[in-house]
Every structure is written in C-alpha cells, then in structure tokens.
Design an enzyme around this catalytic site. Structure first.
Site, PDB file in Angstrom:
ATOM      1  CB  CYS A  95     -23.993  65.765  -7.382  1.00 18.64           C
ATOM      2  SG  CYS A  95     -23.118  64.739  -8.560  1.00 18.64           S
ATOM      3  CG  HIS A 137     -28.567  62.528  -9.241  1.00 15.97           C
ATOM      4  ND1 HIS A 137     -28.580  63.782  -8.654  1.00 15.97           N
ATOM      5  CD2 HIS A 137     -27.253  62.220  -9.416  1.00 15.97           C
ATOM      6  CE1 HIS A 137     -27.327  64.191  -8.507  1.00 15.97           C
ATOM      7  NE2 HIS A 137     -26.507  63.261  -8.949  1.00 15.97           N
ATOM      8  CD  GLU A 138     -26.238  58.473  -8.899  1.00 17.74           C
ATOM      9  OE1 GLU A 138     -25.259  58.658  -9.638  1.00 17.74           O
ATOM     10  OE2 GLU A 138     -26.442  59.137  -7.864  1.00 17.74           O
ATOM     11  CG  HIS A 141     -24.149  61.421 -12.867  1.00 17.34           C
ATOM     12  ND1 HIS A 141     -23.458  62.592 -13.029  1.00 17.34           N
ATOM     13  CD2 HIS A 141     -24.539  61.394 -11.563  1.00 17.34           C
ATOM     14  CE1 HIS A 141     -23.430  63.261 -11.879  1.00 17.34           C
ATOM     15  NE2 HIS A 141     -24.093  62.554 -10.970  1.00 17.34           N
TER      16      HIS A 141
END
Ligand SMILES: [Zn+2]
Length: 173
Positions: A95, A137-138, A141
């Site tokens: 990341c 993953h995004e 966030h």
C-alpha cells in the site's frame, strides 16, 4: 492536474469513513484525475481518496495485464461491492500509505462492484484475482480499514513499529 500528498500510516485520518458523493461534477472529475496521477507517480495500482485526505468515496486503479499493455485506468465514485464469491485466497498486498510493507491478506477471489463513472453513469464490474483484491483493498480504505487490519496482530504490530521508526527518521532527517 496536481499531485496530492499521500498520507502514511499510522495516521488517524486513515481511520475515517469517507462520505458518499452526492453529485459527480467537475470538482470530482479533477480530484479523480489528480488521484490517478498521484497513484502513477507512487507506483501504486490503486488509490482511495482517504489516502490523500479527501473525505469522499472515490477510488482509482490501473492494473495492466503486462508491462507492455496500454494504461487501463478505472475511476470509481461511491464504489460498493454487491456480490462476493465464497472462495477466498491469500495474496501478498502492499500500500502506498505503508511504504515497503507487505503481508498476505485473505480476500474473496471474485467480486462485483457497482459504482458511478466520472460522467455519473451507474456501472457494474465483475473482477477476479488481483483486480478483485485491489478493489476490496481500496473500498476498505474508504471504510477506514488498512490491509494490516486484516492480518494477525503480531504481524500488524511489527509493521506499525517499522512505520513509526520510518516516520521518526523522516522528521529528524
Ligand atoms: Zn492501500
């Protein structure tokens, strides 16, 4: 276009839950373009608005099938996973907010994401493998979750210690 500062962990701003975008306008399009440029310059394959201190549900990604492939950018507004496979896989993740740190993370192997494109049109994308992992993953966030929140606390604490050391070294450099 402008480069944006990427927030490095640990930082409380990375724990915030981003707000839904109500209208896709020129300001949103400019932010998406800036995010994409920032992602490329940091050698990332994905970037969420949370990582650049913007409190909006925006993400960009570009995963090419090979080094000689043409750029294939995706810009997503309000991305939401509407289907996930039961099958999961452990794969190594990194990341740009956690420079040089990697760990294996378990993710669904296939997902379908619904989002608005930069014209405000509703879109759906079914993704597998690395692309599916990147989208998960995004979106994490945007919900204030880092990939290290999905690994053992032992490994997480090791990575956080290394990141704090790195931050201290930068402050006194
Ligand atoms: Zn990330």
């Amino acid at each position: 276009m402008a480069l944006l500062d990427v927030i490095k962990a640990p930082d409380p701003r990375l724990k915030q839950i981003a707000k839904t975008v109500s209208k896709v306008d020129d300001a949103i399009r400019k932010t998406l373009a800036d995010m994409l440029e920032t992602m490329y310059i940091n050698d990332g394959i994905g970037l969420a608005a949370t990582q650049v201190g913007i409190d909006k549900r925006l993400m960009v990604m570009d995963l090419r099938d090979g080094p000689n492939e043409e750029p294939n950018p995706f810009k997503m507004v309000n991305p939401e996973i509407i289907e996930t496979s039961d099958q999961t896989k452990d794969a190594e993740e990194g990341c740009v907010s956690l420079p040089y740190q990697y760990a294996k993370v378990r993710r669904s192997t296939e997902i379908t994401v619904q989002y608005l494109d930069e014209s405000g049109n509703e879109k759906k994308l079914t993704a597998h493998g690395l692309r599916a992992a990147c989208i998960q993953h995004e979106i994490d966030h945007l919900d204030g979750i880092l990939f290290i929140d999905r690994i053992s606390s032992l490994k997480r604490n090791m990575i956080i210690r290394r990141l704090m050391k790195e931050k201290k070294a930068n402050v006194y450099a």
